[in-house]
Design a protein around this motif. Structure first.
Motif: not given
Length: 573
Positions: A177, A180-181, A184, A200, A205-209, A211
């Motif tokens: 997390p 991820a912050r 973004h 990405s 797509r930007p990676l998220r928590s 991934d």
């Protein structure tokens, strides 16, 4: 520092008043532990902890494990540190009782000039632009410092320290997390091409928590580094790529292969002073250990030990002592090879008492002026701004050797420029470069080969016999001395468990600003502080990331800052 000298310092410390009774505890941190085990690793990411533990279990020393921890942090916490940045290492050798500092602070290239970070019209670049330029990157120092320290304190072969990080880079790791912050985030590097491309997926797509992220380029770099040692980085196959990336637009830098070839880390003696029943050892300039020592000495001249975390007067004293410390630190501390830093004068008992006497009943609206300690030069007023993108970790091995490391790429993701799977630092923006005050006269002005002032303050605590009693440090840019100082107050003045001391609310008082975690102070405390002229505002920059250990009743007590994702582990016997 020799063990005999440390024993003498510790003896002086014993004359201080006994620790105050533990007062009301703050909210419990996310992680805390006590163990009879002798070895421990505490770091900002579980995978980094695991890498260090694996090396200890292979028979490695604390320094061997530290190399492994740093290699893994560069993969899983790249917003904070990596091999493209710098580090300051405090090492304790149990057999001799010696504490040694290894300074791997980045350095300006030989072609650096005072106007390095000016635009075409001669005006200082906005920081958001300067950080992304090729000119922002200093010659990285972390690899050289770890290599030097490993030669002195390592047990395993250098090439056996990277296996876990290589395997993880190839297999991939899950985005946390916190990472991820940052992916973004709204800061400039988050929009940099290399950052966006790396974080990405195949569709853009930007990676998220959660991934999965693989980094085969970093695995390849670590293989080269493992086999070729530091030479591979500074005068080998990795060198041309580093130089080339700094010379890309916008505003290409001036770094050359010769700059990398000439880079040398510094092995130094720590600054050590009594603190309650212990001795506190910290790194010398260009680090800010002298500031931390002065802050603790200023507080020793008050009655803060008789107070506690629920007493607004305690926080008032901490804030006013911090302002005095920062006024001196900001004015005088720089690279001692280029500017005279009056370390002895800043810590002289008479000077400290005189400065502490400036603490009144109410905070003055005007910032305190720097003092005039013995041996002080006459630098121009400072103009340094230090954002934070840093990490701290601690390792103790089964023989009692210890390492306390603060490591950085300066701002988040450094310059936002990636080479070989790692980010390059933007450390030269830690110089004073706004030009307002005749920058050449500032202690922290830009100069060829010079290292910018660092707020990093990894610390070691020793007992009355010069034996290891604890280790502590934090990221946080210019707030680092305040973060570490706060934890030491809770730990040693108020007798709190280390995790609770770490979890105390942060308050960073510097100049006219009182930044802090206003929402974590009780309303009556905030109201009483306002009556004393201190209005705490939500802080700027990143939160603390305090990590440390403390020996209490023969057991290791550890703390990992609940504001981050750190943890600890004990190697299996």
């Amino acid at each position: 520092m020799p063990a005999a000298s440390l024993r003498r310092l510790a003896a002086w410390a014993l004359s201080a008043t006994v620790l105050g009774a533990a007062l009301a505890a703050s909210p419990a941190p996310a992680s805390a532990h006590a163990s009879g085990e002798r070895a421990i690793v505490v770091a900002a990411h579980p995978l980094a902890v695991d890498a260090g533990v694996a090396v200890l279990q292979r028979g490695g020393s604390a320094m061997d494990a530290a190399v492994a921890v740093q290699a893994m942090l560069g993969l899983v916490e790249p917003q904070s540190s990596g091999i493209g940045g710098g580090a300051i290492i405090m090492a304790y050798a149990a057999d001799s009782g010696e504490t040694t500092v290894y300074i791997g602070r980045e350095a300006a290239p030989a072609a650096a000039i005072p106007a390095l970070l000016d635009d075409a019209r001669g005006n200082p670049l906005p920081r958001a632009e300067a950080m992304l330029t090729g000119r922002a990157t200093g010659v990285p120092g972390a690899v050289a410092a770890f290599a030097q320290a490993h030669r002195a304190h390592g047990k395993l072969a250098w090439n056996r320290l990277f296996d876990e990080s290589i395997a993880r880079a190839e297999a991939g790791f899950r985005i946390t997390p916190r990472l991820a912050r940052h992916i973004h985030g709204s800061f400039p590097q988050a929009a940099a091409p290399d950052v966006r491309a790396y974080f990405s997926d195949a569709s853009g797509r930007p990676l998220r928590s959660g991934d999965l992220l693989r980094n085969p380029a970093y695995a390849a770099t670590l293989r080269v580094l493992a086999e070729g040692g530091a030479d591979a980085f500074y005068r080998g196959p990795l060198t041309p790529a580093i130089v080339a990336r700094t010379r890309d637009a916008p505003m290409p830098g001036a770094m050359t292969a010769d700059d990398l070839d000439r880079y040398r880390p510094e092995r130094a003696s720590p600054l050590c002073r009594p603190l309650r029943r212990h001795v506190l050892c910290v790194p010398p300039p260009p680090a800010s250990g002298v500031g931390l020592l002065q802050l603790m000495a200023l507080l020793e001249a008050t009655d803060i030990d008789a107070r506690g975390p629920d007493d607004p007067q305690a926080w008032f004293l901490f804030a006013e002592a911090s302002r005095l410390m920062y006024a001196d630190r900001d004015h005088y501390v720089g690279d001692p090879r280029f500017t005279a830093v009056p370390v002895a004068g800043l810590l002289a008992p008479d000077y400290v008492r005189a400065r502490a006497g400036l603490i009144g009943a109410r905070a003055a609206a005007a910032p305190p002026a720097p003092g005039r300690p013995e041996g002080a030069p006459h630098p121009a007023p400072d103009a340094t701004d230090e954002p934070g993108g840093t990490s701290h970790f601690v390792v103790v091995d089964g023989d009692g050797n210890a390492v306390s490391v603060t490591t950085t790429v300066e701002s988040f993701f450094g310059s936002g420029r990636m080479v070989g799977g790692f980010f390059l630092n933007n450390q030269l923006t830690d110089f004073a470069w706004d030009g307002e005050h005749g920058r050449a006269g500032m202690a922290n002005a830009i100069a060829p080969g010079k290292r910018p002032r660092s707020s990093m303050t990894p610390a070691l605590l020793l007992d009355a016999d010069g034996r290891l009693a604890g280790a502590l440090g934090s990221p946080g840019g210019s707030a680092i001395p305040a973060y570490v100082g706060k934890a030491l107050v809770g730990l040693l003045h108020w007798g709190m468990p280390l995790p609770e001391a770490i979890a105390l609310p942060n308050l960073v008082a510097r100049g006219t600003r009182f930044d802090g975690e206003a929402g974590r102070f009780a309303p009556p405390v905030l109201a009483a502080l306002r009556e004393r002229g201190i209005d705490i505002r939500p802080g700027a920059g990143e939160d603390s990331g305090l990590h440390g250990v403390f020996l209490r009743d023969g057991r290791w007590e550890w703390g990992a800052d609940p504001r981050r994702e750190g943890t600890a582990a004990f190697p299996l016997r």
